[in-house]
Design a protein around this motif. Structure first.
Motif, short mmCIF file in Angstrom:
data_model
loop_
_atom_site.label_atom_id
_atom_site.label_comp_id
_atom_site.label_asym_id
_atom_site.label_seq_id
_atom_site.Cartn_x
_atom_site.Cartn_y
_atom_site.Cartn_z
N THR A 203 0.85 -1.19 0.00
CA THR A 203 0.00 0.00 0.00
C THR A 203 0.89 1.24 0.00
O THR A 203 1.79 1.39 0.83
CB THR A 203 -0.92 0.02 1.24
OG1 THR A 203 -1.69 -1.19 1.27
CG2 THR A 203 -1.86 1.21 1.20
N VAL A 204 0.61 2.17 -0.96
CA VAL A 204 1.46 3.34 -1.13
C VAL A 204 0.62 4.57 -1.43
O VAL A 204 -0.45 4.48 -2.06
CB VAL A 204 2.51 3.11 -2.26
CG1 VAL A 204 1.82 2.85 -3.59
CG2 VAL A 204 3.49 4.27 -2.37
N THR A 205 1.09 5.73 -0.96
CA THR A 205 0.47 7.02 -1.26
C THR A 205 1.41 7.78 -2.19
O THR A 205 2.63 7.88 -1.94
CB THR A 205 0.23 7.84 0.02
OG1 THR A 205 -0.67 7.12 0.86
CG2 THR A 205 -0.36 9.20 -0.31
N VAL A 206 0.82 8.35 -3.27
CA VAL A 206 1.63 9.06 -4.28
C VAL A 206 1.11 10.49 -4.40
O VAL A 206 -0.11 10.70 -4.59
CB VAL A 206 1.57 8.36 -5.66
CG1 VAL A 206 2.47 9.09 -6.66
CG2 VAL A 206 1.94 6.90 -5.53
N LYS A 207 2.00 11.47 -4.29
CA LYS A 207 1.65 12.89 -4.39
C LYS A 207 2.47 13.54 -5.50
O LYS A 207 3.68 13.33 -5.60
CB LYS A 207 1.90 13.59 -3.06
CG LYS A 207 1.54 15.08 -3.06
CD LYS A 207 1.82 15.71 -1.70
CE LYS A 207 1.46 17.19 -1.71
NZ LYS A 207 1.70 17.83 -0.39
N ASN A 208 1.78 14.37 -6.32
CA ASN A 208 2.47 15.10 -7.39
C ASN A 208 3.03 16.40 -6.81
O ASN A 208 2.27 17.29 -6.42
CB ASN A 208 1.50 15.41 -8.54
CG ASN A 208 2.20 16.02 -9.75
OD1 ASN A 208 3.31 16.52 -9.66
ND2 ASN A 208 1.51 15.97 -10.89
N ILE A 209 4.33 16.51 -6.71
CA ILE A 209 4.99 17.70 -6.17
C ILE A 209 5.52 18.61 -7.27
O ILE A 209 6.19 19.60 -7.01
CB ILE A 209 6.13 17.30 -5.22
CG1 ILE A 209 7.16 16.46 -5.97
CG2 ILE A 209 5.59 16.56 -4.00
CD1 ILE A 209 8.39 16.12 -5.14
N GLY A 210 5.22 18.27 -8.52
CA GLY A 210 5.68 19.08 -9.64
C GLY A 210 4.69 20.15 -10.02
O GLY A 210 3.74 20.45 -9.29
N ASP A 211 4.87 20.78 -11.20
CA ASP A 211 3.98 21.84 -11.68
C ASP A 211 3.21 21.41 -12.92
O ASP A 211 2.54 22.23 -13.57
CB ASP A 211 4.77 23.12 -11.97
CG ASP A 211 5.91 22.89 -12.94
OD1 ASP A 211 6.09 21.72 -13.40
OD2 ASP A 211 6.65 23.84 -13.24
N LYS A 212 3.28 20.12 -13.28
CA LYS A 212 2.55 19.59 -14.43
C LYS A 212 1.96 18.23 -14.07
O LYS A 212 2.46 17.55 -13.18
CB LYS A 212 3.48 19.45 -15.64
CG LYS A 212 4.00 20.77 -16.19
CD LYS A 212 4.90 20.52 -17.40
CE LYS A 212 5.43 21.84 -17.95
NZ LYS A 212 6.32 21.61 -19.11
#
Length: 285
Positions: free
Chosen positions: A197-206
């Protein structure tokens, strides 16, 4: 002298080394004529007989040779090249003075050389001592084995890690699962399913798409495994196997791996794309 007159004239005879000087065959000059104008040879009192006067004198001897005048003697080379001679002498004097001056400096250079050698030996000894001390300090700091040091530096569960535009957090590991899905839509494991089980977050600008196929799992034996995307689809509310995430958003899901029964997952390497360097998370901590 038994000199005879020239045939056909009454002039004084011409003497030649004490013998009678006659024309060949004792013949007379044609027509008994004298030399043109009956002129005498310049510088003597004899008549012209049609031939050169004899070089011998009345006594039958050659006249004395003129006094010998010797060839002018050449001057000595050094006298003819006075400038070059002077320059050569100056060079010789200067070379001798330089040699004499250089010989006197030998003793003064000995002490600095010995001092430099001693300094070099002292510096080498200090460097060896420093290296030994540094090596002992490093060994004491890193611990007994490299594996222990590596385990201490690898992040574990519930620790955020980043790769590219994604920030990952592994929150749970479940092993020994026989099947996924329900009685209508499901799939059996060849060995066992291991659920991450994993959580993924977009830390970019696109926007960036999450693909489970980019995430690689390694077991305790060093073997690597790729995820089973079909089994992940059968799990309810599990879109993380392929989902686009906008900047600032995050989502959670489960990565499914079909591993042999009894295999123990050791670590997982997470990537934001197939071309990224990846980041590793320990599954045993």
């Amino acid at each position: 002298m038994n000199a005879q007159q020239h045939a056909g004239n009454g002039q004084n005879p011409v003497q030649n080394n004490g013998q009678t000087d006659q024309t060949p065959g004792n013949a007379q000059t044609p027509g008994n004529a004298q030399a043109p104008g009956n002129a005498q040879t310049p510088g003597n009192g004899q008549q012209w007989h049609g031939r050169q006067p004899s070089p011998y004198n009345q006594q039958g001897h050659l006249p004395p040779a003129p006094p010998y005048v010797g060839a002018p003697q050449k001057k000595n080379w050094f006298l003819r090249h006075k400038v070059l001679t002077g320059l050569g002498a100056l060079l010789l004097v200067g070379g001798g003075a330089a040699a004499a001056g250089g010989g006197g400096d030998t003793s003064t250079d000995t002490a600095p050389t010995q001092t430099s050698s001693s300094s070099a030996e002292s510096s080498a000894a200090q460097s060896s001592s420093s290296a030994a001390t540094s090596g002992a300090t490093t060994k004491a700091t890193t611990g007994a084995t490299p594996e222990a040091a590596k385990k201490n530096t690898t992040p574990g569960l519930n620790t955020p890690v980043r790769d590219g535009k994604f920030e990952f957090t592994v929150t749970k590991v479940q092993t020994g699962v026989k099947s996924v899905g329900d009685q209508y839509l499901g799939q059996q494991a060849q060995g066992q399913y291991v659920l991450i089980t994993v959580t993924v977050k977009n830390i970019g600008d696109k926007p960036q798409t999450m693909f489970d196929s980019n995430q690689e799992l390694t077991d305790a034996q060093g073997r690597t495994f790729s995820p089973d995307s079909t089994a992940a689809i059968y799990m309810k509310n599990n879109d993380i196997w392929m989902k686009e995430i906008n900047p600032g958003n995050q989502m959670s899901g489960t990565l499914v791996y079909d591993m042999p029964a009894g295999a123990k997952p050791a670590s997982i390497e997470l990537h934001d794309s197939m071309f990224s360097g990846g980041t590793k998370v320990s599954l045993t901590q």
